[in-house]
Motif scaffolding. Structure first.
Motif, mmCIF file in Angstrom:
data_model
loop_
_atom_site.group_PDB
_atom_site.id
_atom_site.type_symbol
_atom_site.label_atom_id
_atom_site.label_comp_id
_atom_site.label_asym_id
_atom_site.label_seq_id
_atom_site.Cartn_x
_atom_site.Cartn_y
_atom_site.Cartn_z
ATOM 1 N N PRO A 112 -9.063 12.740 -6.098
ATOM 2 C CA PRO A 112 -9.289 11.413 -6.684
ATOM 3 C C PRO A 112 -8.704 11.334 -8.099
ATOM 4 O O PRO A 112 -8.849 12.255 -8.899
ATOM 5 C CB PRO A 112 -10.811 11.298 -6.693
ATOM 6 N N GLY B 93 -0.832 14.661 3.312
ATOM 7 C CA GLY B 93 -2.227 14.910 2.951
ATOM 8 C C GLY B 93 -2.726 13.840 1.999
ATOM 9 O O GLY B 93 -2.105 12.784 1.861
ATOM 10 N N ALA B 94 -3.844 14.126 1.350
ATOM 11 C CA ALA B 94 -4.435 13.172 0.409
ATOM 12 C C ALA B 94 -4.513 13.824 -0.962
ATOM 13 O O ALA B 94 -4.600 15.044 -1.077
ATOM 14 C CB ALA B 94 -5.817 12.756 0.875
ATOM 15 N N SER B 95 -4.467 12.986 -1.995
ATOM 16 C CA SER B 95 -4.561 13.509 -3.360
ATOM 17 C C SER B 95 -6.018 13.772 -3.715
ATOM 18 O O SER B 95 -6.934 13.313 -3.035
ATOM 19 C CB SER B 95 -3.966 12.519 -4.363
ATOM 20 N N PHE C 76 -2.273 -0.421 -7.686
ATOM 21 C CA PHE C 76 -1.002 0.181 -8.061
ATOM 22 C C PHE C 76 -0.274 -0.731 -9.044
ATOM 23 O O PHE C 76 -0.255 -1.948 -8.881
ATOM 24 C CB PHE C 76 -0.101 0.335 -6.834
ATOM 25 N N VAL D 93 1.694 10.888 0.611
ATOM 26 C CA VAL D 93 0.388 11.412 0.220
ATOM 27 C C VAL D 93 -0.508 10.204 -0.030
ATOM 28 O O VAL D 93 -0.086 9.232 -0.654
ATOM 29 C CB VAL D 93 0.490 12.289 -1.051
ATOM 30 N N MET D 94 -1.701 10.227 0.544
ATOM 31 C CA MET D 94 -2.654 9.149 0.290
ATOM 32 C C MET D 94 -3.292 9.385 -1.072
ATOM 33 O O MET D 94 -3.958 10.405 -1.281
ATOM 34 C CB MET D 94 -3.726 9.121 1.391
ATOM 35 N N ALA D 95 -3.022 8.465 -2.012
ATOM 36 C CA ALA D 95 -3.614 8.583 -3.349
ATOM 37 C C ALA D 95 -5.037 8.038 -3.299
ATOM 38 O O ALA D 95 -5.284 6.970 -2.731
ATOM 39 C CB ALA D 95 -2.791 7.805 -4.368
ATOM 40 N N ARG D 96 -5.950 8.785 -3.873
ATOM 41 C CA ARG D 96 -7.353 8.362 -3.855
ATOM 42 C C ARG D 96 -7.839 7.985 -5.246
ATOM 43 O O ARG D 96 -7.387 8.555 -6.235
ATOM 44 C CB ARG D 96 -8.225 9.486 -3.296
ATOM 45 N N PHE E 116 3.211 3.440 -2.969
ATOM 46 C CA PHE E 116 3.773 3.506 -4.317
ATOM 47 C C PHE E 116 5.142 4.148 -4.259
ATOM 48 O O PHE E 116 5.271 5.355 -4.031
ATOM 49 C CB PHE E 116 2.848 4.307 -5.244
ATOM 50 N N ALA F 87 0.827 -1.218 0.000
ATOM 51 C CA ALA F 87 0.000 0.000 0.000
ATOM 52 C C ALA F 87 0.853 1.257 0.000
ATOM 53 O O ALA F 87 0.547 2.232 0.672
ATOM 54 C CB ALA F 87 -0.993 0.009 1.161
ATOM 55 N N ASN G 82 -9.644 5.557 -0.494
ATOM 56 C CA ASN G 82 -8.206 5.609 -0.316
ATOM 57 C C ASN G 82 -7.565 4.396 -0.983
ATOM 58 O O ASN G 82 -7.732 3.272 -0.529
ATOM 59 C CB ASN G 82 -7.860 5.647 1.178
ATOM 60 N N LEU G 83 -6.823 4.649 -2.051
ATOM 61 C CA LEU G 83 -6.201 3.559 -2.814
ATOM 62 C C LEU G 83 -4.928 3.080 -2.126
ATOM 63 O O LEU G 83 -4.683 1.883 -2.001
ATOM 64 C CB LEU G 83 -5.890 4.074 -4.227
ATOM 65 N N GLY G 84 -4.107 3.996 -1.694
ATOM 66 C CA GLY G 84 -2.839 3.646 -1.053
ATOM 67 C C GLY G 84 -1.957 4.880 -1.060
ATOM 68 O O GLY G 84 -2.239 5.849 -1.758
ATOM 69 N N GLU G 85 -0.861 4.807 -0.283
ATOM 70 C CA GLU G 85 -0.016 5.989 -0.175
ATOM 71 C C GLU G 85 1.082 5.981 -1.235
ATOM 72 O O GLU G 85 1.356 4.956 -1.859
ATOM 73 C CB GLU G 85 0.592 6.053 1.232
ATOM 74 N N MET G 86 1.710 7.120 -1.402
ATOM 75 C CA MET G 86 2.870 7.245 -2.281
ATOM 76 C C MET G 86 3.878 8.158 -1.596
ATOM 77 O O MET G 86 3.495 9.031 -0.818
ATOM 78 C CB MET G 86 2.459 7.822 -3.635
#
Lengths: 359, 153
Positions: free
Chosen positions: A94, A90-92, A279, B52-55, A56, A54, B66-70
């Protein structure tokens, strides 16, 4: 269950790890594998470790594969452990997989769809005969052929079906999704949480469960609406900027699995979708994920939910290979005191049983 | 969303930040050799690596999940003139992040912008576009041209 701290064994552990390091290296007469070689030439192992770890990062995942001697679950564990040392920025936003720069895109439901069937770098249609040419070092292969690329859009197959009203639409939402890395799973888990768990779930476990839905444990009649592989831009909105910026690209594989739905009191008969997104280049995983995602929607669609793949608790509590490894492998740890009490109980029971038999 | 820069700068700035995010430190350095020197900068934050949590969206177009982090590396710098530059780049290359932040600051200076765009951003953008175009051409070469059974007989 309890463990007792036992002193001793430090030297044995140290020596065991020294031997492990030697085994990892293999025959020193052979050149050492570099992390860059793993990243480039074992790229699907790297992709799997990124998906199940989980996180990348191709370089980190390749290092984990090397350190774990190719044990991909161990490598995912290493990657998960490393990520806990990093702060979260933070979060991206979507990802827009519709805007993917597609390297592969196939549909099993429409032959002539806009954008066409693009095979990309696939194992499909290879003969699965061992290629002994690869056993010898040789020149790099010639560059892959190129053709003029059309700038034509590649609309999603689910969109084509939705236009006709034959596909249940995904309700639009910008709701903040739950995050199982922050809060433990609670049931019932909503679909965003389930998808997060599946995206990081074990490929083998999900493959078996997905297969079970095809074999009758869950009444699935799936078609691959679309599989696409390629690069998607990642955007974030840093608070100090206040506008969205691209921070790079992610390689992802997406699967839209089209399933029949008989309809309910409120919904007409229509197709519904199971969704897979992982991924890297992980087609088998994306397909398995989409089958299991659809199976887990049984309850919300008013279908019978009796098969293992339709049980949220069964699937979500057991699909994580790092957690599963932890609990299965903890059995190796010293259970001397537990076992001593079992032994005493058993001896007592046997003594009583033999006494009774003698009487 | 609060915009801290006028819309015109905002579009141009988004573009150069996107280009720098996809360029390695080595690529940026080699382009800088052919550009006027960057003003010295002071680090305000980082460079530092985090996640960053990729969504994604369920079904591709539904609710976010939440797909996973990068891994992501960020850096903020300030030029003597007071201009602040930011960078957020995928991966763990701290050198790339610092160069990108320094360039982001310098590119906001109208006196430096034209030369840096020409010497650094445009060539990097062209190289990235060519890489993407090559993938698109290789993909196009694997597009299936269906033949009907009649023509196959």
């Amino acid at each position: 269950m309890a463990y007792v701290a036992v002193k001793g064994g430090e030297r044995a552990i140290e020596h065991a790890h020294a031997w492990l390091a030697e085994e990892r290296r293999g025959d020193p007469a052979l050149p050492e594998l570099t992390v860059a070689q793993v990243e480039q030439q074992m790229s699907l192992a790297v992709d799997r470790v990124m998906a199940e770890g989980a996180c990348f990062d191709r370089g980190l995942a390749a290092l984990a594969v090397k350190q774990a001697r190719g044990d991909l679950i161990e490598a995912a564990f290493l990657l998960r452990a490393y990520r806990t040392t990093l702060p979260r920025f933070g979060a991206s936003m979507p990802l827009d997989t519709g805007a993917m720069r597609v390297r592969r895109r196939i549909s099993a439901t429409y032959k002539d769809l806009p954008g066409g069937q693009v095979l990309g770098p696939t194992f499909d249609y290879t003969h699965r005969l061992l290629d002994f040419a690869l056993a010898a070092e040789g020149e790099p292969p010639p560059p892959a052929p190129e053709s003029p690329a059309e700038a034509a859009a590649m609309p999603r197959v689910t969109g084509i079906l939705a236009q006709e009203g034959l596909m249940a639409a995904e309700p639009h939402s910008e709701a903040e999704p739950g995050d199982l890395t922050r809060e433990p799973l609670a049931f019932p888990a909503d679909r965003p949480l389930r998808l997060q768990a599946l995206a990081r779930g074990d490929e083998g476990f999900l493959l078996g469960l997905g297969y079970s839905t095809q074999r009758g444990y869950g009444n699935a009649h799936p078609f691959v609406g679309e599989i696409r592989l390629g690069e998607v831009a990642v955007e974030i909105v840093p608070p100090e900027l206040g506008f969205a910026i691209e921070i790079g690209d992610l390689t992802v594989t997406e699967c839209q699995m089209v399933n029949q739905f008989a309809g309910s009191r409120t919904e007409p008969p229509q197709f519904t979708r199971g969704y897979g997104l992982v991924f890297g280049h992980g087609e088998r995983k994306a397909m398995a994920m989409s089958l299991v995602d659809r199976a887990l929607r049984a309850a919300e669609l008013g279908e019978d939910a009796e098969a293992p793949a339709q049980s949220q608790e069964f699937v979500l509590y057991h699909c994580d290979n790092v957690e599963a490894t932890g609990f299965v492998e903890h059995l190796k740890l010293p259970h001397y005191v537990d076992f001593q009490s079992e032994l005493e109980k058993l001896r007592q029971l046997r003594a009583t049983a033999m006494q009774e038999a003698a009487e | 969303m609060a915009e801290t820069t006028p819309p015109s700068d905002f579009t141009a700035r988004r573009r150069w930040m996107a280009v720098l995010a996809r360029a390695s430190a080595a690529e940026i350095t080699s382009r800088l050799e052919r550009a006027p020197p960057l003003p010295a900068h002071a680090r305000l934050r980082g460079p530092e690596t985090g996640l960053v949590m990729a969504r994604g969206r369920q079904g591709g177009d539904g609710a976010p999940f939440n797909l996973g982090e990068m891994t992501v590396t960020r850096c903020t710098v300030r030029l003597p003139a007071g201009i602040v530059g930011h960078a957020y780049v995928a991966g763990r290359d701290t050198r790339q992040a610092e160069l990108a932040a320094a360039l982001d600051a310098a590119l906001q200076d109208p006196a430096l912008q034209p030369a840096l765009l020409t010497a650094v951003i445009e060539p990097l953008a062209a190289a990235q576009a060519e890489r993407a175009a090559r993938d698109a051409r290789r993909a196009a070469a694997t597009r299936v041209e269906f033949l009907t059974m009649a023509t196959m007989r």
